[in-house]
Design a protein around this motif. Structure first.
Motif, PDB file in Angstrom:
ATOM      1  N   ARG A  36       0.855  -1.182   0.000  1.00  0.00           N
ATOM      2  CA  ARG A  36       0.000   0.000   0.000  1.00  0.00           C
ATOM      3  C   ARG A  36       0.895   1.237   0.000  1.00  0.00           C
ATOM      4  O   ARG A  36       1.781   1.362   0.839  1.00  0.00           O
ATOM      5  N   GLY A  37       0.674   2.125  -0.965  1.00  0.00           N
ATOM      6  CA  GLY A  37       1.443   3.373  -0.993  1.00  0.00           C
ATOM      7  C   GLY A  37       0.496   4.542  -0.892  1.00  0.00           C
ATOM      8  O   GLY A  37      -0.031   4.846   0.172  1.00  0.00           O
ATOM      9  N   CYS A  38       0.246   5.176  -2.046  1.00  0.00           N
ATOM     10  CA  CYS A  38      -0.555   6.408  -2.062  1.00  0.00           C
ATOM     11  C   CYS A  38      -2.053   6.162  -1.907  1.00  0.00           C
ATOM     12  O   CYS A  38      -2.763   7.019  -1.400  1.00  0.00           O
ATOM     13  N   GLU A  39      -2.512   5.027  -2.379  1.00  0.00           N
ATOM     14  CA  GLU A  39      -3.965   4.705  -2.442  1.00  0.00           C
ATOM     15  C   GLU A  39      -4.750   5.720  -3.261  1.00  0.00           C
ATOM     16  O   GLU A  39      -5.951   5.891  -3.067  1.00  0.00           O
ATOM     17  N   THR A  40      -4.062   6.419  -4.163  1.00  0.00           N
ATOM     18  CA  THR A  40      -4.761   7.373  -5.039  1.00  0.00           C
ATOM     19  C   THR A  40      -4.376   7.131  -6.503  1.00  0.00           C
ATOM     20  O   THR A  40      -4.397   8.059  -7.310  1.00  0.00           O
ATOM     21  N   SER A  41      -3.942   5.926  -6.834  1.00  0.00           N
ATOM     22  CA  SER A  41      -3.596   5.557  -8.220  1.00  0.00           C
ATOM     23  C   SER A  41      -2.393   6.308  -8.763  1.00  0.00           C
ATOM     24  O   SER A  41      -2.281   6.511  -9.962  1.00  0.00           O
ATOM     25  N   ASN A  42      -1.480   6.709  -7.879  1.00  0.00           N
ATOM     26  CA  ASN A  42      -0.354   7.519  -8.359  1.00  0.00           C
ATOM     27  C   ASN A  42       1.029   6.897  -8.212  1.00  0.00           C
ATOM     28  O   ASN A  42       1.972   7.404  -8.799  1.00  0.00           O
ATOM     29  N   CYS A  43       1.179   5.818  -7.413  1.00  0.00           N
ATOM     30  CA  CYS A  43       2.552   5.357  -7.150  1.00  0.00           C
ATOM     31  C   CYS A  43       2.895   4.010  -7.786  1.00  0.00           C
ATOM     32  O   CYS A  43       4.064   3.684  -7.928  1.00  0.00           O
ATOM     33  N   GLY A  44       1.907   3.209  -8.133  1.00  0.00           N
ATOM     34  CA  GLY A  44       2.183   1.926  -8.788  1.00  0.00           C
ATOM     35  C   GLY A  44       2.550   0.796  -7.851  1.00  0.00           C
ATOM     36  O   GLY A  44       2.738  -0.346  -8.278  1.00  0.00           O
ATOM     37  N   LEU A  45       2.650   1.101  -6.570  1.00  0.00           N
ATOM     38  CA  LEU A  45       3.138   0.112  -5.613  1.00  0.00           C
ATOM     39  C   LEU A  45       2.227  -1.117  -5.487  1.00  0.00           C
ATOM     40  O   LEU A  45       2.681  -2.222  -5.215  1.00  0.00           O
ATOM     41  N   CYS A  46       0.939  -0.911  -5.673  1.00  0.00           N
ATOM     42  CA  CYS A  46      -0.064  -1.967  -5.418  1.00  0.00           C
ATOM     43  C   CYS A  46      -0.384  -2.781  -6.666  1.00  0.00           C
ATOM     44  O   CYS A  46      -1.385  -3.498  -6.685  1.00  0.00           O
ATOM     45  N   THR A  47       0.472  -2.695  -7.716  1.00  0.00           N
ATOM     46  CA  THR A  47       0.171  -3.355  -8.995  1.00  0.00           C
ATOM     47  C   THR A  47       0.081  -4.877  -8.865  1.00  0.00           C
ATOM     48  O   THR A  47       0.952  -5.515  -8.271  1.00  0.00           O
ATOM     49  N   VAL A  48      -0.980  -5.442  -9.427  1.00  0.00           N
ATOM     50  CA  VAL A  48      -1.107  -6.892  -9.592  1.00  0.00           C
ATOM     51  C   VAL A  48      -1.570  -7.131 -11.027  1.00  0.00           C
ATOM     52  O   VAL A  48      -1.867  -6.175 -11.754  1.00  0.00           O
ATOM     53  N   HIS A  49      -1.624  -8.383 -11.442  1.00  0.00           N
ATOM     54  CA  HIS A  49      -2.132  -8.689 -12.786  1.00  0.00           C
ATOM     55  C   HIS A  49      -3.548  -9.245 -12.673  1.00  0.00           C
ATOM     56  O   HIS A  49      -3.806 -10.140 -11.860  1.00  0.00           O
ATOM     57  N   LEU A  50      -4.437  -8.677 -13.474  1.00  0.00           N
ATOM     58  CA  LEU A  50      -5.818  -9.183 -13.566  1.00  0.00           C
ATOM     59  C   LEU A  50      -5.945  -9.762 -14.967  1.00  0.00           C
ATOM     60  O   LEU A  50      -5.827  -9.028 -15.963  1.00  0.00           O
ATOM     61  N   PRO A  54      -1.644  -5.579 -16.059  1.00  0.00           N
ATOM     62  CA  PRO A  54      -1.410  -4.888 -14.788  1.00  0.00           C
ATOM     63  C   PRO A  54      -2.558  -3.953 -14.424  1.00  0.00           C
ATOM     64  O   PRO A  54      -3.072  -3.226 -15.278  1.00  0.00           O
ATOM     65  N   VAL A  55      -2.963  -4.003 -13.153  1.00  0.00           N
ATOM     66  CA  VAL A  55      -3.978  -3.064 -12.637  1.00  0.00           C
ATOM     67  C   VAL A  55      -3.517  -2.574 -11.269  1.00  0.00           C
ATOM     68  O   VAL A  55      -2.713  -3.231 -10.595  1.00  0.00           O
ATOM     69  N   LEU A  56      -4.027  -1.413 -10.897  1.00  0.00           N
ATOM     70  CA  LEU A  56      -3.733  -0.869  -9.567  1.00  0.00           C
ATOM     71  C   LEU A  56      -4.784  -1.418  -8.601  1.00  0.00           C
ATOM     72  O   LEU A  56      -5.967  -1.070  -8.697  1.00  0.00           O
ATOM     73  N   SER A  57      -4.331  -2.260  -7.686  1.00  0.00           N
ATOM     74  CA  SER A  57      -5.314  -2.928  -6.821  1.00  0.00           C
ATOM     75  C   SER A  57      -5.931  -1.977  -5.804  1.00  0.00           C
ATOM     76  O   SER A  57      -6.977  -2.276  -5.240  1.00  0.00           O
ATOM     77  N   CYS A  58      -5.306  -0.794  -5.587  1.00  0.00           N
ATOM     78  CA  CYS A  58      -5.897   0.162  -4.627  1.00  0.00           C
ATOM     79  C   CYS A  58      -7.123   0.843  -5.204  1.00  0.00           C
ATOM     80  O   CYS A  58      -7.916   1.415  -4.474  1.00  0.00           O
ATOM     81  N   SER A  59      -7.252   0.805  -6.539  1.00  0.00           N
ATOM     82  CA  SER A  59      -8.402   1.478  -7.143  1.00  0.00           C
ATOM     83  C   SER A  59      -9.236   0.518  -7.987  1.00  0.00           C
ATOM     84  O   SER A  59     -10.010   0.938  -8.833  1.00  0.00           O
ATOM     85  N   ALA A 108       4.855  -7.640 -16.775  1.00  0.00           N
ATOM     86  CA  ALA A 108       3.759  -7.410 -17.736  1.00  0.00           C
ATOM     87  C   ALA A 108       4.316  -6.873 -19.054  1.00  0.00           C
ATOM     88  O   ALA A 108       3.904  -7.299 -20.143  1.00  0.00           O
ATOM     89  N   MET A 109       5.285  -5.945 -18.954  1.00  0.00           N
ATOM     90  CA  MET A 109       5.897  -5.366 -20.158  1.00  0.00           C
ATOM     91  C   MET A 109       6.614  -6.452 -20.954  1.00  0.00           C
ATOM     92  O   MET A 109       6.439  -6.568 -22.173  1.00  0.00           O
ATOM     93  N   LYS A 110       7.389  -7.278 -20.264  1.00  0.00           N
ATOM     94  CA  LYS A 110       8.109  -8.354 -20.962  1.00  0.00           C
ATOM     95  C   LYS A 110       7.115  -9.312 -21.633  1.00  0.00           C
ATOM     96  O   LYS A 110       7.287  -9.671 -22.802  1.00  0.00           O
ATOM     97  N   ASN A 111       6.074  -9.708 -20.923  1.00  0.00           N
ATOM     98  CA  ASN A 111       5.097 -10.642 -21.506  1.00  0.00           C
ATOM     99  C   ASN A 111       4.421 -10.048 -22.735  1.00  0.00           C
ATOM    100  O   ASN A 111       4.213 -10.739 -23.736  1.00  0.00           O
ATOM    101  N   GLU A 112       4.074  -8.746 -22.663  1.00  0.00           N
ATOM    102  CA  GLU A 112       3.450  -8.081 -23.826  1.00  0.00           C
ATOM    103  C   GLU A 112       4.398  -8.073 -25.006  1.00  0.00           C
ATOM    104  O   GLU A 112       4.016  -8.364 -26.134  1.00  0.00           O
TER     105      GLU A 112
END
Ligand code: FES
Ligand code: FES
Length: 162
Positions: A36-50, A54-59, A108-112
């Protein structure tokens, strides 16, 4: 309400409240690599793959993951260890807090790029892809050096920059 989510190939069935966010669903189920970082979709820390993206799991509402596949860093240990070693070798890991989110987006970038059969990319492509991942300690140059080596090991040449 009940949701069924496959996390790292394991089915999880849980009652949740409709306003629960994916980050809380994952952390409460033991996936503590999701930070958990910013919780405002700004830091990328909470990234997971859906479903591999990649998606921001905080939002992202946990409801959006119902019936879908989620992958966290715990489910990508081989790639994560390899990328972490390149980052550490280039001195790009200081406090390390940003690393989980960076690594999820790098994978995610490598897989794409592999799916697109890309063999050449530019430093700008990397910077654009990772623009949503903030690091408060470094100037990103170590990350770029590490990624040049990581992509070279995956048969993708990085052009531009130094
Ligand atoms: S915690 Fe999700 S983007 Fe910062
Ligand atoms: S190494 Fe500290 S935030 Fe990136």
């Amino acid at each position: 309400m009940e949701i069924r989510v496959k996390v790292n190939k394991k089915m999880i069935i849980r009652e949740i409240s409709p306003d629960m966010m994916l980050i809380d669903f994952l952390r409460e189920n033991g996936y503590t690599s999701v930070k958990r970082g910013c919780e405002t979709s700004n830091c990328g820390l909470c990234t997971v793959h859906l479903n591999g993206k990649p998606v921001l799991s905080c939002s992202t509402p946990a409801l959006r993951a119902d019936g879908q596949q989620v992958t966290t860093l715990e489910g990508m240990q081989k790639d994560a260890t390899q990328i972490g070693a390149y980052i550490a070798d280039e001195g790009a890991e200081q406090c390390g807090y940003c690393s989980p989110g960076f690594i999820m987006n790098i994978i995610a970038m490598k897989n794409e790029w592999i799916a697109e059969e890309k063999t050449v990319a530019s430093e700008d492509d990397i910077l654009t892809y990772l623009a949503g991942n903030l690091c408060r300690c470094t100037g990103y140059m170590g990350h770029i050096r590490a990624l040049r080596k990581y992509f070279a090991a995956n048969n993708i040449e990085i052009t531009g920059g130094k």
